[in-house]
Each structure stands twice: as C-alpha cells, then as structure tokens.
Design a protein around this motif. Sequence first.
Motif, PDB file in Angstrom:
ATOM      1  N   GLY A 136      -4.226  12.637  -7.250  1.00  0.00           N
ATOM      2  CA  GLY A 136      -5.174  13.484  -6.549  1.00  0.00           C
ATOM      3  C   GLY A 136      -6.339  12.633  -6.103  1.00  0.00           C
ATOM      4  O   GLY A 136      -7.079  12.104  -6.924  1.00  0.00           O
ATOM      5  N   THR A 137      -6.509  12.458  -4.797  1.00  0.00           N
ATOM      6  CA  THR A 137      -7.518  11.525  -4.305  1.00  0.00           C
ATOM      7  C   THR A 137      -7.661  11.652  -2.795  1.00  0.00           C
ATOM      8  O   THR A 137      -6.882  12.319  -2.128  1.00  0.00           O
ATOM      9  CB  THR A 137      -7.128  10.080  -4.662  1.00  0.00           C
ATOM     10  N   ASN A 138      -8.655  10.949  -2.271  1.00  0.00           N
ATOM     11  CA  ASN A 138      -8.906  10.889  -0.835  1.00  0.00           C
ATOM     12  C   ASN A 138      -8.834   9.419  -0.418  1.00  0.00           C
ATOM     13  O   ASN A 138      -9.615   8.597  -0.906  1.00  0.00           O
ATOM     14  CB  ASN A 138     -10.295  11.477  -0.532  1.00  0.00           C
ATOM     15  N   PHE A 139      -7.884   9.086   0.465  1.00  0.00           N
ATOM     16  CA  PHE A 139      -7.715   7.694   0.867  1.00  0.00           C
ATOM     17  C   PHE A 139      -7.096   7.614   2.258  1.00  0.00           C
ATOM     18  O   PHE A 139      -6.621   8.619   2.810  1.00  0.00           O
ATOM     19  CB  PHE A 139      -6.857   6.932  -0.139  1.00  0.00           C
ATOM     20  N   ILE A 140      -7.109   6.420   2.805  1.00  0.00           N
ATOM     21  CA  ILE A 140      -6.567   6.150   4.142  1.00  0.00           C
ATOM     22  C   ILE A 140      -5.538   5.029   4.029  1.00  0.00           C
ATOM     23  O   ILE A 140      -5.691   4.113   3.213  1.00  0.00           O
ATOM     24  CB  ILE A 140      -7.698   5.750   5.114  1.00  0.00           C
ATOM     25  N   ILE A 141      -4.484   5.109   4.861  1.00  0.00           N
ATOM     26  CA  ILE A 141      -3.543   3.991   5.011  1.00  0.00           C
ATOM     27  C   ILE A 141      -3.488   3.603   6.481  1.00  0.00           C
ATOM     28  O   ILE A 141      -3.284   4.451   7.352  1.00  0.00           O
ATOM     29  CB  ILE A 141      -2.115   4.335   4.552  1.00  0.00           C
ATOM     30  N   ASP A 142      -3.644   2.320   6.734  1.00  0.00           N
ATOM     31  CA  ASP A 142      -3.449   1.744   8.066  1.00  0.00           C
ATOM     32  C   ASP A 142      -2.193   0.883   7.989  1.00  0.00           C
ATOM     33  O   ASP A 142      -2.187  -0.165   7.339  1.00  0.00           O
ATOM     34  CB  ASP A 142      -4.673   0.918   8.460  1.00  0.00           C
ATOM     35  N   ILE A 143      -1.112   1.357   8.638  1.00  0.00           N
ATOM     36  CA  ILE A 143       0.188   0.687   8.554  1.00  0.00           C
ATOM     37  C   ILE A 143       0.463  -0.051   9.859  1.00  0.00           C
ATOM     38  O   ILE A 143       0.412   0.535  10.945  1.00  0.00           O
ATOM     39  CB  ILE A 143       1.316   1.700   8.286  1.00  0.00           C
ATOM     40  N   SER A 144       0.766  -1.338   9.755  1.00  0.00           N
ATOM     41  CA  SER A 144       1.060  -2.165  10.921  1.00  0.00           C
ATOM     42  C   SER A 144       2.346  -2.951  10.671  1.00  0.00           C
ATOM     43  O   SER A 144       2.882  -2.925   9.553  1.00  0.00           O
ATOM     44  CB  SER A 144      -0.109  -3.132  11.170  1.00  0.00           C
ATOM     45  N   ILE A 149      -2.851  -1.516   4.822  1.00  0.00           N
ATOM     46  CA  ILE A 149      -4.189  -1.593   4.249  1.00  0.00           C
ATOM     47  C   ILE A 149      -4.542  -0.202   3.736  1.00  0.00           C
ATOM     48  O   ILE A 149      -4.525   0.768   4.496  1.00  0.00           O
ATOM     49  CB  ILE A 149      -5.242  -2.063   5.259  1.00  0.00           C
ATOM     50  N   PHE A 150      -4.830  -0.089   2.454  1.00  0.00           N
ATOM     51  CA  PHE A 150      -5.239   1.164   1.823  1.00  0.00           C
ATOM     52  C   PHE A 150      -6.756   1.128   1.621  1.00  0.00           C
ATOM     53  O   PHE A 150      -7.298   0.143   1.107  1.00  0.00           O
ATOM     54  CB  PHE A 150      -4.571   1.333   0.453  1.00  0.00           C
ATOM     55  N   TYR A 151      -7.428   2.213   2.019  1.00  0.00           N
ATOM     56  CA  TYR A 151      -8.871   2.332   1.827  1.00  0.00           C
ATOM     57  C   TYR A 151      -9.140   3.495   0.868  1.00  0.00           C
ATOM     58  O   TYR A 151      -8.702   4.619   1.111  1.00  0.00           O
ATOM     59  CB  TYR A 151      -9.576   2.609   3.151  1.00  0.00           C
ATOM     60  N   GLY A 152      -9.886   3.230  -0.215  1.00  0.00           N
ATOM     61  CA  GLY A 152     -10.138   4.259  -1.211  1.00  0.00           C
ATOM     62  C   GLY A 152     -11.484   4.942  -1.028  1.00  0.00           C
ATOM     63  O   GLY A 152     -12.503   4.277  -0.830  1.00  0.00           O
ATOM     64  N   PHE A 153     -11.494   6.281  -1.091  1.00  0.00           N
ATOM     65  CA  PHE A 153     -12.728   7.054  -0.973  1.00  0.00           C
ATOM     66  C   PHE A 153     -13.011   7.891  -2.215  1.00  0.00           C
ATOM     67  O   PHE A 153     -14.159   8.211  -2.497  1.00  0.00           O
ATOM     68  CB  PHE A 153     -12.660   7.962   0.260  1.00  0.00           C
ATOM     69  N   ASP A 154     -11.976   8.256  -2.943  1.00  0.00           N
ATOM     70  CA  ASP A 154     -12.175   9.049  -4.157  1.00  0.00           C
ATOM     71  C   ASP A 154     -10.893   8.998  -4.981  1.00  0.00           C
ATOM     72  O   ASP A 154      -9.791   8.992  -4.430  1.00  0.00           O
ATOM     73  CB  ASP A 154     -12.517  10.496  -3.785  1.00  0.00           C
ATOM     74  N   GLY A 155     -11.024   8.949  -6.306  1.00  0.00           N
ATOM     75  CA  GLY A 155      -9.849   8.960  -7.161  1.00  0.00           C
ATOM     76  C   GLY A 155      -9.161   7.606  -7.225  1.00  0.00           C
ATOM     77  O   GLY A 155      -9.717   6.572  -6.842  1.00  0.00           O
ATOM     78  N   ILE A 156      -7.906   7.613  -7.702  1.00  0.00           N
ATOM     79  CA  ILE A 156      -7.149   6.381  -7.942  1.00  0.00           C
ATOM     80  C   ILE A 156      -5.748   6.516  -7.344  1.00  0.00           C
ATOM     81  O   ILE A 156      -5.117   7.565  -7.442  1.00  0.00           O
ATOM     82  CB  ILE A 156      -7.044   6.090  -9.450  1.00  0.00           C
ATOM     83  N   VAL A 157      -5.279   5.426  -6.729  1.00  0.00           N
ATOM     84  CA  VAL A 157      -3.914   5.351  -6.205  1.00  0.00           C
ATOM     85  C   VAL A 157      -3.258   4.094  -6.765  1.00  0.00           C
ATOM     86  O   VAL A 157      -3.804   2.994  -6.637  1.00  0.00           O
ATOM     87  CB  VAL A 157      -3.892   5.310  -4.661  1.00  0.00           C
ATOM     88  N   ASP A 158      -2.093   4.236  -7.391  1.00  0.00           N
ATOM     89  CA  ASP A 158      -1.319   3.087  -7.858  1.00  0.00           C
ATOM     90  C   ASP A 158      -0.371   2.646  -6.754  1.00  0.00           C
ATOM     91  O   ASP A 158       0.444   3.440  -6.273  1.00  0.00           O
ATOM     92  CB  ASP A 158      -0.535   3.451  -9.120  1.00  0.00           C
TER      93      ASP A 158
END
Length: 250
Positions: A136-144, A149-158
Amino acid sequence: MQNNMNLLIIILISILFSSVFPKDELAIVTKSKGNVEYKSDTSDVFQLNVKSGLELYNDDLLKTGNNGFVMFVYLDDGSLIKLHKNSEVYITGKIQDNKINKRINAGDGFFRFDVKDQKGDEFTVVTPSSVASVKGTNFIIDISPEGDIFYGFDGIVDIANKISNTRERLEKDNKVESLKTGSISKEIMTSQDYNIIQNIESESGVEEQEFVPEDTDDSGDTDQINDSIKEIRIKVLNEDGDEKEIIIRY
C-alpha cells in the motif's frame, strides 16, 4: 450432419460455461482523454473511443498514445492507476473473499500508482525488467527500453530485478533504477526528478490529488466503525450520455 451436431454441442457448452462462470469486473475507467485504446482479452480488435465508465476485466489491455491519458480504479478498495502518454498495461486479477488479488503487467510508459493497504496481500507490478511487490503506497514507474525508474512518495515497495534477482526497497523521496543489464540501485530523489514528474503530469492536464477518497462522516454509535470507512464517488457517462454515480466503500 454429424459435424453440424458436434458444432452445435460445442456452442451450447460454451454458452453454458459463460453463464455459469461469468467474468468478474475488476476495475472501472474514471477518466480518459486524448488517444486511448482498449482491447478485451476476448477480442483482437482495439476500441478507440475509451470513455469513463468502461468496465475492466482480467487480461484487458489499455494503451495511451502521444497525447493520451487514462485513469482507472479497482472496485474492491479504490486503488488507483494512472497511465500517462505512450503507456500500456494489462489488468489482471482474481476475486477471492470479496477482495481482488491484483497484478499489473506494464510495458513502456509512465505510471502513477496509489495503492491502498492490501490487508496482508500484495499488489504485484511486473515490467520487462522488474517485479514490484506493493502492500500500500504511492509511487511512480518510468519504464523505458533501458529499464525502470521507480519514484517513491509514500510507503514501501520491494523491487526485484528480473535479470539478476537482486533487490532494493523503494521508500519515500527515494528512487530505484532497475535496468535490463541486471543492475539495481537506490538514491535520493533530486529536484530534477521532481521537475520531470511535474512536467509529465502537467502535460496530461491532471493534478496528482485530483481523485481523492474521503472519509465518511456518519454520526451515532457506529462512529468508530465509520471513521475507518473510505468512500470514492465516481461520476461517469453511459453510452446514452446519461450521468450516473458509482460509490465504492472500502
């Protein structure tokens, strides 16, 4: 005659199974603009005129073009996914015990995820280079073509790199690069990173906080229960142009 009878039997069995085992609706499109395409898993044809209110099922595909943007929300808990320009995802999931086991298969593109608490389960995001496990989190993925590239804004992502199977943990104000070479690394987000994100989201013409769930505000003996209930109200247009409101409580 025998061939016709066999064909009739096959058709009848197909109709029977489709009625006994209907497809479960997983999510719904809440906003769409510009060039957005949709294809269901049962069709080889893309639908080009994607509107809010479109129901999404297992293995459905959404794609955005150069000026496209689409946003959809899962129906069990309000988890929200935004696709910016030149992005594509397969929506997959299975309903068990009134919850959706969610999985997104993402191709090239730029995505924002606002994933609600999965109550012990995981929301899985799969890219060509990485597998991300989200509670449960807020994040962005930029896929090329080079990787993610993962950008984290809240919570944790493994995050696990699929080539090397090495891992990093995405946290608030960090970014993780997971590349097709097998390398994976983490560092602090810079002002340039925030500017890149802001420019892409501004191009789409949507604010990051445009779609925010609100607490229900009931009173009485059930106040303590109602304080934990979230509610999302979605206004959509049907094919006849009539407006309807969908309410999701979680």
